[in-house]
Design a protein around this motif. Structure first.
Motif, PDB file in Angstrom:
ATOM      1  N   THR A 247     -15.429 -12.732  25.696  1.00  0.00           N
ATOM      2  CA  THR A 247     -15.295 -13.817  26.640  1.00  0.00           C
ATOM      3  C   THR A 247     -15.552 -13.298  28.050  1.00  0.00           C
ATOM      4  OG1 THR A 247     -13.789 -15.560  27.390  1.00  0.00           O
ATOM      5  CG2 THR A 247     -12.751 -13.539  26.614  1.00  0.00           C
TER       6      THR A 247
ATOM      7  N   CYS B 242     -19.430 -15.496  36.603  1.00  0.00           N
ATOM      8  CA  CYS B 242     -19.736 -16.704  35.850  1.00  0.00           C
ATOM      9  C   CYS B 242     -20.764 -17.493  36.634  1.00  0.00           C
ATOM     10  CB  CYS B 242     -18.465 -17.537  35.653  1.00  0.00           C
ATOM     11  SG  CYS B 242     -18.705 -18.928  34.520  1.00  0.00           S
TER      12      CYS B 242
ATOM     13  N   ILE C 124      -7.358 -28.403  25.599  1.00  0.00           N
ATOM     14  CA  ILE C 124      -6.476 -27.338  26.111  1.00  0.00           C
ATOM     15  C   ILE C 124      -5.726 -27.874  27.325  1.00  0.00           C
ATOM     16  CG2 ILE C 124      -6.373 -24.949  26.962  1.00  0.00           C
ATOM     17  CD1 ILE C 124      -9.196 -24.518  25.917  1.00  0.00           C
ATOM     18  N   GLU C 125      -4.418 -27.793  27.306  1.00  0.00           N
ATOM     19  CA  GLU C 125      -3.665 -28.200  28.497  1.00  0.00           C
ATOM     20  C   GLU C 125      -3.929 -27.203  29.619  1.00  0.00           C
ATOM     21  OE1 GLU C 125       0.165 -30.484  26.434  1.00  0.00           O
ATOM     22  OE2 GLU C 125       0.406 -28.413  27.115  1.00  0.00           O
ATOM     23  N   GLU C 126      -4.120 -27.738  30.811  1.00  0.00           N
ATOM     24  CA  GLU C 126      -4.432 -26.886  31.971  1.00  0.00           C
ATOM     25  C   GLU C 126      -3.248 -25.945  32.267  1.00  0.00           C
ATOM     26  OE1 GLU C 126      -5.218 -29.136  35.499  1.00  0.00           O
ATOM     27  OE2 GLU C 126      -5.603 -27.361  36.712  1.00  0.00           O
ATOM     28  N   MET C 127      -3.563 -24.693  32.493  1.00  0.00           N
ATOM     29  CA  MET C 127      -2.494 -23.704  32.729  1.00  0.00           C
ATOM     30  C   MET C 127      -2.505 -23.236  34.184  1.00  0.00           C
ATOM     31  SD  MET C 127      -2.814 -21.425  29.280  1.00  0.00           S
ATOM     32  CE  MET C 127      -4.424 -21.840  28.647  1.00  0.00           C
TER      33      MET C 127
ATOM     34  N   ASN D 174     -14.413 -26.783  23.730  1.00  0.00           N
ATOM     35  CA  ASN D 174     -13.123 -26.602  24.416  1.00  0.00           C
ATOM     36  C   ASN D 174     -13.093 -27.545  25.597  1.00  0.00           C
ATOM     37  OD1 ASN D 174     -11.935 -24.579  22.941  1.00  0.00           O
ATOM     38  ND2 ASN D 174     -12.544 -22.916  24.310  1.00  0.00           N
TER      39      ASN D 174
ATOM     40  N   TYR E 111     -10.622 -25.833  37.712  1.00  0.00           N
ATOM     41  CA  TYR E 111      -9.301 -25.436  37.204  1.00  0.00           C
ATOM     42  C   TYR E 111      -9.250 -23.940  36.901  1.00  0.00           C
ATOM     43  CZ  TYR E 111     -11.995 -26.009  32.944  1.00  0.00           C
ATOM     44  OH  TYR E 111     -12.992 -25.918  32.003  1.00  0.00           O
ATOM     45  N   CYS E 112     -10.425 -23.300  36.925  1.00  0.00           N
ATOM     46  CA  CYS E 112     -10.512 -21.914  36.461  1.00  0.00           C
ATOM     47  C   CYS E 112     -10.661 -20.926  37.603  1.00  0.00           C
ATOM     48  CB  CYS E 112     -11.691 -21.799  35.499  1.00  0.00           C
ATOM     49  SG  CYS E 112     -11.909 -20.172  34.765  1.00  0.00           S
TER      50      CYS E 112
ATOM     51  N   THR F 182     -16.557 -17.098  23.316  1.00  0.00           N
ATOM     52  CA  THR F 182     -16.299 -18.304  24.104  1.00  0.00           C
ATOM     53  C   THR F 182     -17.290 -18.317  25.254  1.00  0.00           C
ATOM     54  OG1 THR F 182     -13.940 -18.238  23.590  1.00  0.00           O
ATOM     55  CG2 THR F 182     -14.572 -19.577  25.443  1.00  0.00           C
ATOM     56  N   THR F 183     -17.984 -19.433  25.411  1.00  0.00           N
ATOM     57  CA  THR F 183     -19.054 -19.503  26.407  1.00  0.00           C
ATOM     58  C   THR F 183     -19.093 -20.885  27.039  1.00  0.00           C
ATOM     59  OG1 THR F 183     -21.470 -19.460  26.669  1.00  0.00           O
ATOM     60  CG2 THR F 183     -20.666 -20.019  24.487  1.00  0.00           C
ATOM     61  N   ASN F 184     -19.705 -20.963  28.222  1.00  0.00           N
ATOM     62  CA  ASN F 184     -19.894 -22.288  28.817  1.00  0.00           C
ATOM     63  C   ASN F 184     -21.183 -22.936  28.315  1.00  0.00           C
ATOM     64  OD1 ASN F 184     -22.063 -21.241  30.303  1.00  0.00           O
ATOM     65  ND2 ASN F 184     -20.836 -20.894  32.137  1.00  0.00           N
TER      66      ASN F 184
ATOM     67  N   ARG G 172      -1.221 -27.975  40.140  1.00  0.00           N
ATOM     68  CA  ARG G 172      -1.461 -28.147  38.701  1.00  0.00           C
ATOM     69  C   ARG G 172      -0.718 -29.353  38.143  1.00  0.00           C
ATOM     70  NH1 ARG G 172      -5.678 -24.624  37.016  1.00  0.00           N
ATOM     71  NH2 ARG G 172      -5.431 -22.651  38.084  1.00  0.00           N
TER      72      ARG G 172
ATOM     73  N   GLU H  20     -18.403 -15.536  32.335  1.00  0.00           N
ATOM     74  CA  GLU H  20     -19.325 -16.047  31.320  1.00  0.00           C
ATOM     75  C   GLU H  20     -19.972 -14.850  30.634  1.00  0.00           C
ATOM     76  OE1 GLU H  20     -19.995 -18.650  29.610  1.00  0.00           O
ATOM     77  OE2 GLU H  20     -21.585 -17.509  28.646  1.00  0.00           O
ATOM     78  N   PRO H  21     -19.565 -14.580  29.375  1.00  0.00           N
ATOM     79  CA  PRO H  21     -20.020 -13.343  28.727  1.00  0.00           C
ATOM     80  C   PRO H  21     -21.535 -13.267  28.589  1.00  0.00           C
ATOM     81  CG  PRO H  21     -18.961 -14.828  27.138  1.00  0.00           C
ATOM     82  CD  PRO H  21     -18.696 -15.394  28.490  1.00  0.00           C
TER      83      PRO H  21
HETATM   84  N1  SAM Z   1     -17.179 -18.908  30.634  1.00  0.00           N
HETATM   85  C1  SAM Z   1     -16.692 -19.118  29.316  1.00  0.00           C
HETATM   86  C2  SAM Z   1     -16.343 -20.569  29.109  1.00  0.00           C
HETATM   87  O1  SAM Z   1     -16.543 -21.371  30.007  1.00  0.00           O
HETATM   88  O2  SAM Z   1     -15.896 -20.899  28.026  1.00  0.00           O
HETATM   89  C3  SAM Z   1     -15.529 -18.211  28.900  1.00  0.00           C
HETATM   90  C4  SAM Z   1     -14.434 -17.978  29.881  1.00  0.00           C
HETATM   91  S1  SAM Z   1     -13.447 -19.383  30.253  1.00  0.00           S
HETATM   92  C5  SAM Z   1     -12.245 -18.626  31.295  1.00  0.00           C
HETATM   93  C6  SAM Z   1     -12.625 -19.629  28.728  1.00  0.00           C
HETATM   94  C7  SAM Z   1     -11.876 -20.914  28.551  1.00  0.00           C
HETATM   95  O3  SAM Z   1     -10.782 -20.937  29.423  1.00  0.00           O
HETATM   96  C8  SAM Z   1     -12.685 -22.165  28.828  1.00  0.00           C
HETATM   97  O4  SAM Z   1     -12.647 -23.003  27.702  1.00  0.00           O
HETATM   98  C9  SAM Z   1     -11.948 -22.818  29.981  1.00  0.00           C
HETATM   99  O5  SAM Z   1     -11.991 -24.200  29.883  1.00  0.00           O
HETATM  100  C10 SAM Z   1     -10.557 -22.272  29.811  1.00  0.00           C
HETATM  101  N2  SAM Z   1      -9.767 -22.249  31.044  1.00  0.00           N
HETATM  102  C11 SAM Z   1     -10.053 -21.662  32.208  1.00  0.00           C
HETATM  103  N3  SAM Z   1      -9.070 -21.827  33.109  1.00  0.00           N
HETATM  104  C12 SAM Z   1      -8.114 -22.549  32.501  1.00  0.00           C
HETATM  105  C13 SAM Z   1      -6.856 -23.041  32.883  1.00  0.00           C
HETATM  106  N4  SAM Z   1      -6.365 -22.827  34.094  1.00  0.00           N
HETATM  107  N5  SAM Z   1      -6.127 -23.732  31.984  1.00  0.00           N
HETATM  108  C14 SAM Z   1      -6.618 -23.956  30.732  1.00  0.00           C
HETATM  109  N6  SAM Z   1      -7.809 -23.509  30.296  1.00  0.00           N
HETATM  110  C15 SAM Z   1      -8.554 -22.819  31.166  1.00  0.00           C
END
Ligand code: SAM
Length: 356
Positions: A94, A50, A215-218, A186, A56-57, A123-125, A227, A97-98
């Motif tokens: 996805t 990516c 989206i709630e953080e996971m 998102n 958070y990711c 799904t993309t940034n 977290r 970053e696809p």
């Molecule tokens: N790079 C792309 C993007 O940013 O959308 C696709 C991959 S990203 C992992 C996909 C989605 O997962 C994003 O919307 C991101 O906000 C969400 N995401 C990643 N880690 C997360 C987490 N720990 N809890 C909730 N959402 C998460």
């Protein structure tokens, strides 16, 4: 030996069951798990790389897979074709970053023309959309999710560690120009990072005439914060937004776990994906495939099947692959088990590995 016999007889049982089911319903094949849930949606990660490092990711220092451990785009296309032959209609591409994967567009074009495909989404940034949005639309992508966690340049940089907000905003503009059926932002809200931006982000979505989902953080993978220190419940976000907009609850669904609300007199719907406050596993209809070809049956559990050896050892025979996919339905877990009070993550895999 006995274990092998058991494995073979289980496989035969599954094949029989599946054959019977197909004959009984006289329909296309279907994937049904042991809880009776129909799986008709795959999320395929085509890279673990990516160009952002969202806090958070991912960890700040990530080690990415060597190229030969990643599925080729041809292998990705073969996998998707096989799933579609088993009744899957919706495919999300996805990552990682696809759109940073070289020649990713070729894959979108291949999938976009498959008979049996109902919907191709991504799904993309947003960082590559300025260049790629029009071509993605042409390839058959109908809906697009763009992650956006802040409208403040500096804060955006802090959350993504390296991202450029202006580039993403230009990407959103290009996506609008390309004319996708829907564009959804998102947003992951985090206490102390961007929890004061729920309303500005909704107002931005309204201004743009697009949708937004919170989206709630996971707890996926070990990151620099605990977290539960950053958790913002969607219930609290909904209450806050309702103080400013008369949101109307809606029964609409896009085939995922989001629950939607409409903002009257606008084109915007607001989704809430609430893995903590509203468990949606009973209606789970999806499986995920990593860029290494691991088929994960649940985002928050470890159950998986390695498909890459089946692809590589049987280049001209899809049967072993099909058998493995059918058998995987028997290990799809009932649901995830997120507990923010636990110090360790629910699973060690980052979302960027499993594919968000
Ligand atoms: N790079 C792309 C993007 O940013 O959308 C696709 C991959 S990203 C992992 C996909 C989605 O997962 C994003 O919307 C991101 O906000 C969400 N995401 C990643 N880690 C997360 C987490 N720990 N809890 C909730 N959402 C998460």
């Amino acid at each position: 030996m006995a274990v092998e016999r058991l494995r073979i007889s289980t496989l035969h049982f599954l094949q029989d069951t599946h054959r019977n089911l197909m004959q009984a319903t006289n329909e296309n094949p279907v994937l049904i798990d042991r809880y009776g849930r129909k799986v008709d949606y795959i999320r395929l990660s085509i890279t673990d790389r990516c160009d952002f490092r969202c806090v958070y990711c991912m960890a700040e220092d990530m080690t990415f897979l060597p190229r030969d451990e990643v599925l080729s785009l041809e292998e990705c296309a073969r996998l998707v074709k096989t799933f579609i032959s088993l009744g899957v209609g919706k495919v999300r591409i996805t990552g990682g970053e696809p759109l940073v994967r070289k020649n990713a567009l070729w894959l979108f074009e291949e999938i976009g023309q498959l008979a049996g495909l109902r919907e191709l989404v991504v799904t993309t940034n947003g960082s590559q959309l300025e260049q790629q949005a029009a071509a993605l639309k042409k390839a058959g992508v109908r809906r697009i999710n763009i992650s956006l966690d802040s409208l403040d340049q500096e804060r955006f940089r802090k959350i993504t560690r390296v991202g450029d907000l202006q580039k993403v905003l230009r990407g959103i503009a290009a996506a609008k120009q390309a004319g996708f059926e829907s564009i959804k932002l998102n947003t992951v809200l985090m206490r102390g990072f961007n929890d004061d931006e729920a309303l500005p982000l909704l107002n931005f979505a309204i201004e743009q005439g697009i949708d937004i989902a919170y989206i709630e953080e996971m707890p996926l993978g070990a990151v620099d914060h605990t977290r539960d220190s950053t958790y913002v419940s969607n219930e609290a976000t909904l209450k806050l937004l309702q103080q400013h907009h008369p949101l109307v609850s809606s029964a609409e669904t896009t085939g995922g776990p989001a629950r939607y609300w409409r903002v009257p007199n606008t084109n915007t719907k607001v989704g809430f994906i609430s893995p903590h406050s509203h468990n949606f596993c009973e209606s789970c209809n999806r499986v995920r495939i990593t860029c290494k070809g691991e088929l994960y049956l649940c985002l928050g559990q470890e159950d998986k099947v390695d498909l890459m050896p089946l692809l590589r050892d049987h280049p001209d025979d899809d049967r072993p692959l099909i058998e493995a996919i059918l058998a995987s339905m028997q290990i799809k877990p009932k649901g995830h088990d997120f507990d923010l009070r636990r110090a360790e993550p629910a699973v060690v895999r980052f979302m960027s590995v499993t594919g968000g």
